[in-house]
Scaffold this active site. Structure first.
Site, mmCIF file in Angstrom:
data_model
loop_
_atom_site.group_PDB
_atom_site.id
_atom_site.type_symbol
_atom_site.label_atom_id
_atom_site.label_comp_id
_atom_site.label_asym_id
_atom_site.label_seq_id
_atom_site.Cartn_x
_atom_site.Cartn_y
_atom_site.Cartn_z
ATOM 1 N N LYS A 1 1.930 1.363 13.395
ATOM 2 C CA LYS A 1 3.136 0.661 13.099
ATOM 3 C C LYS A 1 4.581 0.756 13.440
ATOM 4 C CE LYS A 1 5.037 -1.152 8.477
ATOM 5 N NZ LYS A 1 5.000 -0.902 6.966
ATOM 6 N N LYS B 1 0.530 -3.360 14.161
ATOM 7 C CA LYS B 1 1.582 -4.119 13.643
ATOM 8 C C LYS B 1 2.859 -3.919 14.438
ATOM 9 C CE LYS B 1 3.636 -5.107 9.310
ATOM 10 N NZ LYS B 1 3.806 -4.584 7.733
HETATM 11 ZN ZN LIG Z 1 6.939 0.649 3.194
#
Ligand SMILES: [Zn+2]
Length: 326
Positions: A196, A249
């Site tokens: 992420k 992501k």
């Molecule tokens: Zn968070």
């Protein structure tokens, strides 16, 4: 050696029939997961301004939403909650009858077969909007893990199929896996938000989930967008800690990461086509410069072609309509 003019690649593109026959990547409604924002209150369905077609919805409106997703053939949802109260430690994230926990029950009561994935983080539940517990202005990784365990168990007990920790704390997948196993939830899967990035593409989501940090940024725990080797290390950690599914992501600016992960790992790969990617496309469509159906299906196909098995997208509903109408 042969080449042009004996070789003519146009032969394989001449008609729709042959193009269909040699198409390498086939997007399906079965690949899609739709994110949902659930909130307290009655009869609430508030459109999120920067994300047209996406809403904050109250639990009494959730069965209708789940019914629509089911009729479209979308196999699963990713639930985010807007709590009634926030504090320093995000305690409402692990309430037995918290907003997400109740949303899981309502979803499963409406359709026991729909896959329920629950986001696990603190940023929407803390008054400071960070993803973990603070020590001064710094994240306390290890204390945060203790709280993540409580949230995971409350979500699993409500009936979540897949717990998806998104806070990028070191060790989060491993401690959640262990807590699930020692409490009888051996069948509950974990999807790590493994890679992420500290991305600007999350802007519209933070408005939707009311989770902006009140000070600073998330650069001390999310990945620097300039790094790919660090992403591979993060994914390796999640694999070692027992993640069932790994996630990258955002998706579009990180197709290279999806592709590298696909080449290295045999785990299912999820890609999160995030809010900023969605809003950009919607703005282009609204301005009349992009064609909705072709641009959205092209984007989702490119994410699958890069190597994703699962695509979490705010476009899921409209894409499902186009995919099922043929
Ligand atoms: Zn968070």
């Amino acid at each position: 050696m042969t080449g042009y003019p004996e070789n003519r690649l146009h032969r394989l593109r001449k008609t729709a029939g042959i193009r269909n026959l040699v198409r390498e990547t086939k997007l399906s409604v079965n690949d899609l997961i739709f994110p949902l924002f659930v909130t307290h209150g009655e009869n609430i369905k508030t459109e999120i301004k920067s994300m047209p077609g996406n809403y904050q919805i109250s639990l009494d409106n959730l069965p209708r939403e789940i019914g629509e997703l089911t009729s479209l053939g979308i196999p699963g949802v990713l639930l985010f909650g807007l709590p009634g109260e926030k504090d320093e430690t995000g305690s409402s994230a692990s309430f037995r009858h918290g907003i997400v926990q109740n949303a899981v029950r309502v979803t499963k009561d409406t359709n026991p077969d729909i896959l329920v994935i629950t986001d696990l983080c603190l940023c929407g539940y803390t008054i400071h909007g960070h993803c973990g517990i603070l020590n001064g202005e710094n994240i306390d990784n290890d204390k945060t893990l203790d709280i993540y365990i409580e949230i995971a168990l409350s979500q699993a007990s409500a009936g979540s199929d897949i717990i998806a920790p998104s806070g990028m704390m070191d060790g989060q997948v491993g401690i959640i896996r262990k807590a699930l196993d020692t409490n009888g939830y051996t069948g509950t899967a974990v999807m790590g938000y493994s890679a992420k990035y500290a991305s600007s593409f999350y802007g519209p989501f933070r408005a939707a989930s009311d989770s902006s940090p009140s000070f600073g940024d998330r650069n001390s725990y999310q990945i620097d967008p300039a790094n790919w080797r660090m992403a591979m290390r993060e994914i390796q950690e999640d694999v070692d800690e027992g993640a069932d599914i790994i996630m990258i992501k955002p998706a579009l600016a990180y197709l290279d990461i999806i592709n590298r992960a696909r080449a290295t790992y045999n785990h299912p790969i999820a890609a999160y086509n995030v809010s900023g990617e969605f809003s950009l496309i919607k703005a282009g469509i609204a301005a009349g410069t992009l064609d909705a159906k072709t641009i959205i299906l092209e984007i989702l196909t490119s994410i699958k072609r890069a190597g994703a098995d699962i695509i979490i997208s705010y476009h899921a509903k409209e894409a499902a309509r186009w995919l099922t109408e043929g």
